[in-house]
Design a protein around this motif. Structure first.
Motif, PDB file in Angstrom:
ATOM      1  N   GLU A  64       0.814  -1.215   0.000  1.00  0.00           N
ATOM      2  CA  GLU A  64       0.000   0.000   0.000  1.00  0.00           C
ATOM      3  C   GLU A  64       0.851   1.269   0.000  1.00  0.00           C
ATOM      4  N   GLU A  85     -11.273 -15.132   0.429  1.00  0.00           N
ATOM      5  CA  GLU A  85     -10.452 -14.086   1.030  1.00  0.00           C
ATOM      6  C   GLU A  85      -9.323 -13.666   0.078  1.00  0.00           C
ATOM      7  N   GLN A  88     -10.791 -11.422  -2.557  1.00  0.00           N
ATOM      8  CA  GLN A  88     -10.982 -10.066  -2.025  1.00  0.00           C
ATOM      9  C   GLN A  88      -9.655  -9.328  -1.906  1.00  0.00           C
ATOM     10  N   LEU A  89      -8.632 -10.026  -1.477  1.00  0.00           N
ATOM     11  CA  LEU A  89      -7.299  -9.439  -1.356  1.00  0.00           C
ATOM     12  C   LEU A  89      -6.804  -8.930  -2.712  1.00  0.00           C
ATOM     13  N   HIS A  91      -8.678  -8.179  -5.338  1.00  0.00           N
ATOM     14  CA  HIS A  91      -9.559  -7.117  -5.820  1.00  0.00           C
ATOM     15  C   HIS A  91      -9.375  -5.799  -5.070  1.00  0.00           C
ATOM     16  N   TYR A  92      -9.247  -5.856  -3.753  1.00  0.00           N
ATOM     17  CA  TYR A  92      -9.244  -4.627  -2.957  1.00  0.00           C
ATOM     18  C   TYR A  92      -7.857  -4.107  -2.581  1.00  0.00           C
ATOM     19  N   GLN A  93      -6.834  -4.948  -2.648  1.00  0.00           N
ATOM     20  CA  GLN A  93      -5.521  -4.467  -2.227  1.00  0.00           C
ATOM     21  C   GLN A  93      -4.437  -4.653  -3.283  1.00  0.00           C
ATOM     22  N   GLU A  95      -4.559  -5.496  -6.806  1.00  0.00           N
ATOM     23  CA  GLU A  95      -4.773  -4.814  -8.088  1.00  0.00           C
ATOM     24  C   GLU A  95      -4.866  -3.292  -7.958  1.00  0.00           C
ATOM     25  N   PRO A  96      -5.548  -2.726  -6.961  1.00  0.00           N
ATOM     26  CA  PRO A  96      -5.576  -1.262  -6.845  1.00  0.00           C
ATOM     27  C   PRO A  96      -4.190  -0.646  -6.621  1.00  0.00           C
ATOM     28  N   ASN A  97      -3.249  -1.443  -6.138  1.00  0.00           N
ATOM     29  CA  ASN A  97      -1.881  -0.967  -5.924  1.00  0.00           C
ATOM     30  C   ASN A  97      -0.953  -1.370  -7.079  1.00  0.00           C
TER      31      ASN A  97
END
Length: 132
Positions: A64, A85, A88-89, A91-93, A95-97
């Motif tokens: 992050e 899980e 979700q990891l 998708h939310y952490q 790939e956005p980074n």
């Protein structure tokens, strides 16, 4: 700034040899693929049931903070035994980074990759069904 490749290893048991084997395989992969800028994140005696593990939390902090662009594991189960899980990891952490999760035996894990050769969704669905 050159980003790091994060090399993550985890073992739930006291088997130091298991973690050392993972570290050796990850090191060999980096050497064979000319990856020189990497950092090990190692959780010993840590279950794969929850993501709340010291080295994994540090890996996510570094991700992050923009320090990591790839996360390498021997097998996806080293991240978690809960495959929803993992989704979700990603998708939310991850790939956005602007990073990738790569399991040496399975290739890249990306939510938008519907290529059957990748195997992520097949693997994920198989493992989720086995958890039911």
């Amino acid at each position: 700034m050159h980003k790091l490749a994060a090399l993550y290893s985890r073992s739930a048991t006291d088997d130091r040899q298991d973690v050392n084997k993972q570290i050796t395989e990850l090191n060999n992969y980096c050497e064979e693929n000319n990856i020189q800028n990497f950092k090990h994140y190692i959780d010993k005696h840590q279950s794969g049931v929850k993501l709340d593990r010291p080295a994994f939390k540090k890996l996510i902090q570094d991700l992050e903070a923009g320090k990591i662009d790839k996360i390498f594991v021997i097998d996806i189960s080293r991240i978690s035994r809960n495959f929803s899980e993992i989704a979700q990891l990603i998708h939310y952490q991850i790939e956005p980074n602007h990073a990738k999760l790569i399991a040496l035996g399975s290739g890249d894990y990306r939510l938008d990759d519907y290529n059957p050769e990748n195997g992520f969704f097949t693997d994920l669905l198989t493992r989720i069904k086995s958890d039911l």
